[in-house]
Design an enzyme around this catalytic site. Sequence first.
Site, PDB file in Angstrom:
ATOM      1  N   ARG A 105      -4.430  10.649   3.350  1.00  0.00           N
ATOM      2  CA  ARG A 105      -3.289  11.543   3.447  1.00  0.00           C
ATOM      3  C   ARG A 105      -2.379  11.464   2.221  1.00  0.00           C
ATOM      4  O   ARG A 105      -1.817  12.468   1.785  1.00  0.00           O
ATOM      5  CB  ARG A 105      -2.486  11.208   4.711  1.00  0.00           C
ATOM      6  CG  ARG A 105      -1.280  12.103   4.868  1.00  0.00           C
ATOM      7  CD  ARG A 105      -0.567  11.937   6.192  1.00  0.00           C
ATOM      8  NE  ARG A 105       0.558  12.840   6.239  1.00  0.00           N
ATOM      9  CZ  ARG A 105       0.483  14.136   6.477  1.00  0.00           C
ATOM     10  NH1 ARG A 105      -0.694  14.690   6.681  1.00  0.00           N
ATOM     11  NH2 ARG A 105       1.554  14.902   6.488  1.00  0.00           N
TER      12      ARG A 105
ATOM     13  N   ARG B 128       0.543  15.154  11.475  1.00  0.00           N
ATOM     14  CA  ARG B 128       1.437  14.840  10.353  1.00  0.00           C
ATOM     15  C   ARG B 128       1.447  16.024   9.404  1.00  0.00           C
ATOM     16  O   ARG B 128       0.885  15.974   8.312  1.00  0.00           O
ATOM     17  CB  ARG B 128       0.970  13.544   9.656  1.00  0.00           C
ATOM     18  CG  ARG B 128       1.078  12.326  10.550  1.00  0.00           C
ATOM     19  CD  ARG B 128       0.777  11.046   9.811  1.00  0.00           C
ATOM     20  NE  ARG B 128      -0.641  10.883   9.567  1.00  0.00           N
ATOM     21  CZ  ARG B 128      -1.177   9.871   8.882  1.00  0.00           C
ATOM     22  NH1 ARG B 128      -0.400   8.952   8.362  1.00  0.00           N
ATOM     23  NH2 ARG B 128      -2.484   9.786   8.715  1.00  0.00           N
TER      24      ARG B 128
ATOM     25  N   LYS C 148       0.832  -1.205   0.000  1.00  0.00           N
ATOM     26  CA  LYS C 148       0.000   0.000   0.000  1.00  0.00           C
ATOM     27  C   LYS C 148       0.864   1.251   0.000  1.00  0.00           C
ATOM     28  O   LYS C 148       0.638   2.189  -0.759  1.00  0.00           O
ATOM     29  CB  LYS C 148      -0.898   0.005   1.230  1.00  0.00           C
ATOM     30  CG  LYS C 148      -1.530   1.358   1.584  1.00  0.00           C
ATOM     31  CD  LYS C 148      -2.205   1.299   2.950  1.00  0.00           C
ATOM     32  CE  LYS C 148      -2.793   2.633   3.363  1.00  0.00           C
ATOM     33  NZ  LYS C 148      -1.793   3.620   3.771  1.00  0.00           N
ATOM     34  N   ASN C 149       1.882   1.278   0.853  1.00  0.00           N
ATOM     35  CA  ASN C 149       2.700   2.478   1.007  1.00  0.00           C
ATOM     36  C   ASN C 149       3.683   2.678  -0.135  1.00  0.00           C
ATOM     37  O   ASN C 149       4.317   3.731  -0.225  1.00  0.00           O
ATOM     38  CB  ASN C 149       3.446   2.441   2.346  1.00  0.00           C
ATOM     39  CG  ASN C 149       2.504   2.607   3.521  1.00  0.00           C
ATOM     40  OD1 ASN C 149       1.445   3.219   3.407  1.00  0.00           O
ATOM     41  ND2 ASN C 149       2.867   2.042   4.660  1.00  0.00           N
TER      42      ASN C 149
ATOM     43  N   VAL D 263       2.409  18.994   6.745  1.00  0.00           N
ATOM     44  CA  VAL D 263       3.035  18.925   5.422  1.00  0.00           C
ATOM     45  C   VAL D 263       4.115  20.001   5.279  1.00  0.00           C
ATOM     46  O   VAL D 263       4.548  20.288   4.166  1.00  0.00           O
ATOM     47  CB  VAL D 263       1.975  19.071   4.305  1.00  0.00           C
ATOM     48  CG1 VAL D 263       1.032  17.886   4.314  1.00  0.00           C
ATOM     49  CG2 VAL D 263       1.212  20.386   4.445  1.00  0.00           C
ATOM     50  N   ASP D 264       4.550  20.569   6.400  1.00  0.00           N
ATOM     51  CA  ASP D 264       5.505  21.671   6.318  1.00  0.00           C
ATOM     52  C   ASP D 264       6.821  21.260   5.665  1.00  0.00           C
ATOM     53  O   ASP D 264       7.440  22.049   4.955  1.00  0.00           O
ATOM     54  CB  ASP D 264       5.761  22.286   7.702  1.00  0.00           C
ATOM     55  CG  ASP D 264       6.242  21.282   8.721  1.00  0.00           C
ATOM     56  OD1 ASP D 264       5.871  20.097   8.614  1.00  0.00           O
ATOM     57  OD2 ASP D 264       6.970  21.669   9.653  1.00  0.00           O
ATOM     58  N   LEU D 265       7.265  20.010   5.863  1.00  0.00           N
ATOM     59  CA  LEU D 265       8.521  19.569   5.242  1.00  0.00           C
ATOM     60  C   LEU D 265       8.367  19.440   3.725  1.00  0.00           C
ATOM     61  O   LEU D 265       9.305  19.720   2.980  1.00  0.00           O
ATOM     62  CB  LEU D 265       8.986  18.246   5.841  1.00  0.00           C
ATOM     63  CG  LEU D 265       9.450  18.287   7.308  1.00  0.00           C
ATOM     64  CD1 LEU D 265       9.890  16.907   7.764  1.00  0.00           C
ATOM     65  CD2 LEU D 265      10.578  19.293   7.496  1.00  0.00           C
TER      66      LEU D 265
ATOM     67  N   CYS E 117      -5.988   8.571   8.634  1.00  0.00           N
ATOM     68  CA  CYS E 117      -6.161   8.114  10.012  1.00  0.00           C
ATOM     69  C   CYS E 117      -5.736   9.197  11.002  1.00  0.00           C
ATOM     70  O   CYS E 117      -4.708   9.845  10.815  1.00  0.00           O
ATOM     71  CB  CYS E 117      -5.335   6.852  10.267  1.00  0.00           C
ATOM     72  SG  CYS E 117      -5.995   5.373   9.462  1.00  0.00           S
TER      73      CYS E 117
ATOM     74  N   ARG F  38      -8.813   0.125   4.060  1.00  0.00           N
ATOM     75  CA  ARG F  38      -7.912   1.085   3.435  1.00  0.00           C
ATOM     76  C   ARG F  38      -6.535   0.475   3.207  1.00  0.00           C
ATOM     77  O   ARG F  38      -5.804   0.911   2.316  1.00  0.00           O
ATOM     78  CB  ARG F  38      -7.758   2.334   4.310  1.00  0.00           C
ATOM     79  CG  ARG F  38      -8.972   3.270   4.310  1.00  0.00           C
ATOM     80  CD  ARG F  38      -8.666   4.538   5.071  1.00  0.00           C
ATOM     81  NE  ARG F  38      -7.434   5.127   4.589  1.00  0.00           N
ATOM     82  CZ  ARG F  38      -6.410   5.479   5.359  1.00  0.00           C
ATOM     83  NH1 ARG F  38      -6.465   5.315   6.663  1.00  0.00           N
ATOM     84  NH2 ARG F  38      -5.325   6.000   4.827  1.00  0.00           N
TER      85      ARG F  38
ATOM     86  N   VAL G 118       7.018   8.000  16.909  1.00  0.00           N
ATOM     87  CA  VAL G 118       6.742   8.586  15.598  1.00  0.00           C
ATOM     88  C   VAL G 118       5.467   9.427  15.607  1.00  0.00           C
ATOM     89  O   VAL G 118       5.459  10.566  15.159  1.00  0.00           O
ATOM     90  CB  VAL G 118       6.667   7.484  14.515  1.00  0.00           C
ATOM     91  CG1 VAL G 118       6.391   8.093  13.147  1.00  0.00           C
ATOM     92  CG2 VAL G 118       7.969   6.672  14.491  1.00  0.00           C
TER      93      VAL G 118
ATOM     94  N   ASP H 155       3.799   1.377  12.084  1.00  0.00           N
ATOM     95  CA  ASP H 155       2.605   0.711  11.569  1.00  0.00           C
ATOM     96  C   ASP H 155       2.408  -0.682  12.172  1.00  0.00           C
ATOM     97  O   ASP H 155       1.313  -1.244  12.089  1.00  0.00           O
ATOM     98  CB  ASP H 155       2.674   0.582  10.042  1.00  0.00           C
ATOM     99  CG  ASP H 155       2.283   1.868   9.335  1.00  0.00           C
ATOM    100  OD1 ASP H 155       1.738   2.772  10.003  1.00  0.00           O
ATOM    101  OD2 ASP H 155       2.506   1.974   8.120  1.00  0.00           O
TER     102      ASP H 155
END
Length: 418
Positions: A94, A123, A22-23, A125-127, A118, A398, A328, A306
């Site tokens: 996301r 999390r 998935k990732n 998105v600034d990076l 989720c 998902r 994390v 995960d």
Amino acid sequence: MAKLVVHKSPPLRGSIRISGSKNAVLPILAASLLAEGKSIIGDVPNLKDVVIMQHLLQHLGVTIKWSKAKSEIELITDHITEYEAPYDLVSQMRASFLIMGPLLARIGKAKIPLPGGCAIGSRPVDLHLKGFSALGAEITQQNGYVEAYADKLKGSKIYLDFPSVGATENIMMAAVYAEGTTIIENAAVEPEIVDLANYLNKMGADIRGAGTDSIKINGVEKLTGTTHCVIPDRIEAGTFMIAGAITRGEVFLENVVSDHLKPIIAKLKECNIDVSETEKGIKVCGRNNIKAVDIKTLPYPGFPTDMQAPFMSLLSVAEGTSMVIETVFENRFMHVGELKRMGAQIKIESRSAIIDGVKKLTGTQVKATDLRAGAALILCALVADETTEISDIYHIERGYSEMEKKLAALGARIEKIK
């Protein structure tokens, strides 16, 4: 609303083929926006998140044919007709934000709502945006949307404050068309990063160092469609390994990469689980006396966040006291309340969970609070007395392809009720 009904099951036995990751597949599908022509992606898992990404790409002008029987998606990306992503799709997942880098590189602009997914913690998105700005993009944020614009991106040296997987992928995709050379320092090193880089290089990109903390991207003029097969899903593999262990069964996993599973294999062995690796796959043999262990989640190659919730299910029935430290995500213990409803003995102290193993869990009505929490509940339900009903299973779907069918094929007493 659909739910899963799980009865106490016998030891699971048999072989299972692990699906594509998935990732890995989600950023690869996003990366298809960069190329002209046709791409064929193989070993695509049948997941809700893949469906969302499919709809998102179609909205942008991509022609898609998805053969679920072949686990294959064909994409024709000659014409990108839209640069704004719809809120109703992005709010569900996301990974939708991963289209920003490719759109910025290919057509010079993108407008995307802040992403959902989720609720496991902050999390930001600034990076991602820091990287786009370093490449020369103009970034504006208003009314819940992020907009990026650039006439021509230029290569730059970018240091990530945290080795974010998503930011590494998004910046890497944006940089393939940037003028000159881009270097991403403190980059994420996950196998999914390597798979994305391999796909981009097949299309004609020039990326070196993926899988290390320094990735070098030399800008190119054009990418063309290609054929690529997605790597196996290491989180699905880890979940089925625990399913074999927690039921004291004997499960063989096909289509796995052992190197991607090192921290999971190591912790299972610490728990007194027999794990053997062969050229054809991994065999897991459960034992009666599961031992307590301590776990600390870390970016790859550390223990994956995960896998924290699924592994906590195993520790809930282990002999002794275990500690799980989550480094994390700050809100990734939402499953604990549901596990406690089944009789697990767990205490939360800040980012640590202390688990006193119990001899018996009891089935009840619970809900999946997020994707991996849902998997954790299924694992506990397999060994709990009486019946467990799990609701909100759309979270599970998902990230796990037909999980109940795969478990049933191994002997689990599980069914989906609509």
